[in-house]
Write an enzyme that holds these catalytic residues in place. Sequence first.
Site, mmCIF file in Angstrom:
data_model
loop_
_atom_site.group_PDB
_atom_site.id
_atom_site.type_symbol
_atom_site.label_atom_id
_atom_site.label_comp_id
_atom_site.label_asym_id
_atom_site.label_seq_id
_atom_site.Cartn_x
_atom_site.Cartn_y
_atom_site.Cartn_z
ATOM 1 N N ASP A 256 47.094 19.399 4.615
ATOM 2 C CA ASP A 256 47.458 18.993 3.402
ATOM 3 C C ASP A 256 46.301 18.811 2.517
ATOM 4 O OD1 ASP A 256 48.855 16.060 1.819
ATOM 5 O OD2 ASP A 256 48.392 17.966 1.176
ATOM 6 N N ASP B 37 50.527 15.544 -1.035
ATOM 7 C CA ASP B 37 51.875 15.521 -1.089
ATOM 8 C C ASP B 37 52.406 15.458 0.220
ATOM 9 O OD1 ASP B 37 53.005 19.095 -1.538
ATOM 10 O OD2 ASP B 37 51.558 17.989 0.163
ATOM 11 N N ASP C 136 49.281 23.140 3.060
ATOM 12 C CA ASP C 136 49.480 24.071 2.093
ATOM 13 C C ASP C 136 48.643 25.040 2.535
ATOM 14 O OD1 ASP C 136 48.362 21.204 0.487
ATOM 15 O OD2 ASP C 136 46.975 22.765 1.005
ATOM 16 N N ASP D 11 55.647 35.854 8.360
ATOM 17 C CA ASP D 11 56.905 35.849 9.291
ATOM 18 C C ASP D 11 57.793 36.650 8.357
ATOM 19 O OD1 ASP D 11 57.633 32.924 11.163
ATOM 20 O OD2 ASP D 11 59.002 34.654 10.913
ATOM 21 N N ASP E 289 61.547 37.517 12.575
ATOM 22 C CA ASP E 289 62.490 36.359 12.881
ATOM 23 C C ASP E 289 63.700 37.154 13.354
ATOM 24 O OD1 ASP E 289 62.649 33.442 12.807
ATOM 25 O OD2 ASP E 289 64.406 34.094 11.528
ATOM 26 N N GLU F 122 61.054 38.961 17.210
ATOM 27 C CA GLU F 122 61.437 37.699 18.113
ATOM 28 C C GLU F 122 62.501 38.134 18.684
ATOM 29 O OE1 GLU F 122 63.323 34.261 16.113
ATOM 30 O OE2 GLU F 122 62.537 33.119 17.580
ATOM 31 N N HIS G 37 56.709 27.040 17.411
ATOM 32 C CA HIS G 37 57.302 25.912 16.348
ATOM 33 C C HIS G 37 58.772 25.843 16.999
ATOM 34 C CE1 HIS G 37 58.763 29.876 15.023
ATOM 35 N NE2 HIS G 37 59.569 28.921 14.266
HETATM 36 O O1 TEU Z 1 64.295 31.300 15.878
HETATM 37 C C1 TEU Z 1 65.347 32.335 16.632
HETATM 38 C C2 TEU Z 1 66.465 31.311 17.291
HETATM 39 O O2 TEU Z 1 66.110 30.052 17.087
HETATM 40 C C3 TEU Z 1 67.284 31.759 18.308
HETATM 41 O O3 TEU Z 1 66.946 32.893 18.925
HETATM 42 C C4 TEU Z 1 67.591 30.666 19.234
HETATM 43 O O4 TEU Z 1 66.314 30.029 19.491
HETATM 44 C C5 TEU Z 1 68.039 30.913 20.620
HETATM 45 O O5 TEU Z 1 67.534 29.530 21.410
HETATM 46 C C6 TEU Z 1 67.252 32.037 21.279
HETATM 47 O O6 TEU Z 1 67.726 32.031 22.432
HETATM 48 C C7 TEU Z 1 63.822 31.713 14.700
HETATM 49 C C8 TEU Z 1 62.788 30.908 14.208
HETATM 50 O O7 TEU Z 1 61.758 30.995 14.863
HETATM 51 C C9 TEU Z 1 63.375 29.638 14.065
HETATM 52 O O8 TEU Z 1 62.350 28.768 13.533
HETATM 53 C C10 TEU Z 1 64.496 29.565 13.088
HETATM 54 O O9 TEU Z 1 65.272 28.239 12.911
HETATM 55 C C11 TEU Z 1 65.614 30.633 13.374
HETATM 56 O O10 TEU Z 1 64.929 31.930 13.772
HETATM 57 C C12 TEU Z 1 66.550 30.845 12.207
HETATM 58 O O11 TEU Z 1 65.699 31.444 11.174
#
Ligand code: TEU
Length: 582
Positions: free
Chosen positions: A47, A51, A55, A124, A226, A280, A354
Amino acid sequence: MIKTSRKKAGALRDERSAARTGVSNDTEPAWWKEAVFYQIYPRSFQDSDRDGVGDLRGIVSRLDYVRDLGVDAIWLNPVFASPNADNGYDISDYRAISPEFGTMEDFDRLVREAHARSLRVVLDLVVNHTSDEHPWFLSARSSRRSPYYDFYLWWAAERGTPPQRRSHFDPAGTAWRYNPPTDSYYLHYFSARQPDLNWNNPHVRSEIYDMMRFWLDKGIDGFRMDSISYIAKDPSFPELDRTACPDLFSCYARGPRLHEYLHEMNREVLAPYRCFSVGEGSAVTSGEVARFVEPGRQELDMLYHFGAAEVRNETTPDGEGTDIPYSLIALKRMFTRWDAAVGQGWPAIYLGNHDQPRMVSRFGSDEPGLRELSAKMLATFLLTMRGTPFWYMGDELGMANIRFRRIDDYDDIDTRNGYIRLQHEGGDTQLFLREQAEVGRDNARTPFQWNPTTYAGFSEVRPWLRVNPDYPRVNAAAQEHDAHSVLAYFRTAVTFRKQHRNLIYGSYRLLDADNKRVYAYLREGGGERYLVALNFSRRNALTLPGPELGRARIALHNYPDIAAPAGRVIELRPFEAVVYEL
Ligand code: TEU
């Protein structure tokens, strides 16, 4: 030095088209195969404007630290305009920086400063869904006559109850939400604040591609995509085959036209810009991954999977007394299966991000005396395994789970809505909280621990999420000049990986597969052979991996002392990691 120029796309377009005919294989050199990626969760990194939220300027102020890790690229979780229902994974303006993270000028400076340190920048890409506050959705939900109505996926109420679709984050578990002004239900695979986009609509796709070009023209190097496996839906919404997809989610990754869309994205954007891409692979199985990443398919460069989390969540120890709370044999088999499954593609490797708890707490031990050793052991795995390692910020310090005990401590929509759902269902909320203390995503989202000052040097004011109380002991400053720290070991292991291209491009072969405590494997290439032996347990363990070790050189190890190798048996101390050059 990486150029940041608008002309990059044009110049590279010719180069790419020349190379397009060649089908690369898994040993064709590429920067992203040799890179170590460092994931930064911006809201928790640094930060700079008091706040309590991290950032962009905070990130810039820490880029020397990132560079000195030896990593090559940073993946930034979303920094776009968002109401933060899901901490930025609900985007309300794809071309604006969220004011809490800074300005577009701050972003442009971050890209310049990262490139000046030879750090590539990967953003992302969240295009399975938008925020329900995105102007497209605000218009779509106002009337069926909206020009944006078909940007989303609807079930007209006059057709009766929509076919079952489950949601990851909805308190009622359903992926349909009724919208009175249109007298129809909209689809949301995640929360109702995250309506799914309709990729069947070519206008949606062209808007997404234009947005991608906007960021690439600003000089970024690629995207982490994502839940990209979820984007294709059959607009007729047939009942899903519960035999083929018992949990329904696995059907989400097999939508019709999915690979058509990815190939189109590659043709329209990824190839012309030489844009790096890692998807992902939500709910993608090892039997399906090659279709995403085989070079000849011209879709994505890599796809990461959830295999490690599934093994950790769903398996039991390999017999009595192994003292590992999951099946290491299953974990080894899973990584070996996925390594082969990519075919001519290239694996992506990670143990934390995360969305996952801290890897040292999940796959090692965060008990004092074992935390540092197991963090180093896990680093050895990620940095000697075949495939590109994705490293999560703070794991280089051995940051551990915070283990929140009360629902009010949590920020994460996944945990909070899961709790609400259990309350509605009369479920065991105390058991849920005990489980979330171990697996909740907020475990990985606590502020980065820079030093022992208040709030760990992350902020001068109370942060958006509590700091792990272990920060006086576990922080970067305490490790910066400690040759035996996790931080020092991580830097050493990264350097070791960089100095041995044959380790990067070499083959992978599992050894001693049925060993319940030790993960041993062989990496071979260019005449070099490396035997990696990792004790995943808190007790001494033996492995007999095969090769004669008498003449082996110890190339990397996580204990301060080690005996010279002899014979064929390797005895490993708790969480001991050794890399032998044979
Ligand atoms: O995560 C995808 C996700 O969460 C799904 O695939 C779920 O995890 C499932 O367990 C997979 O088997 C992405 C992001 O990384 C996550 O932080 C977001 O919350 C989510 O998409 C929605 O955008």
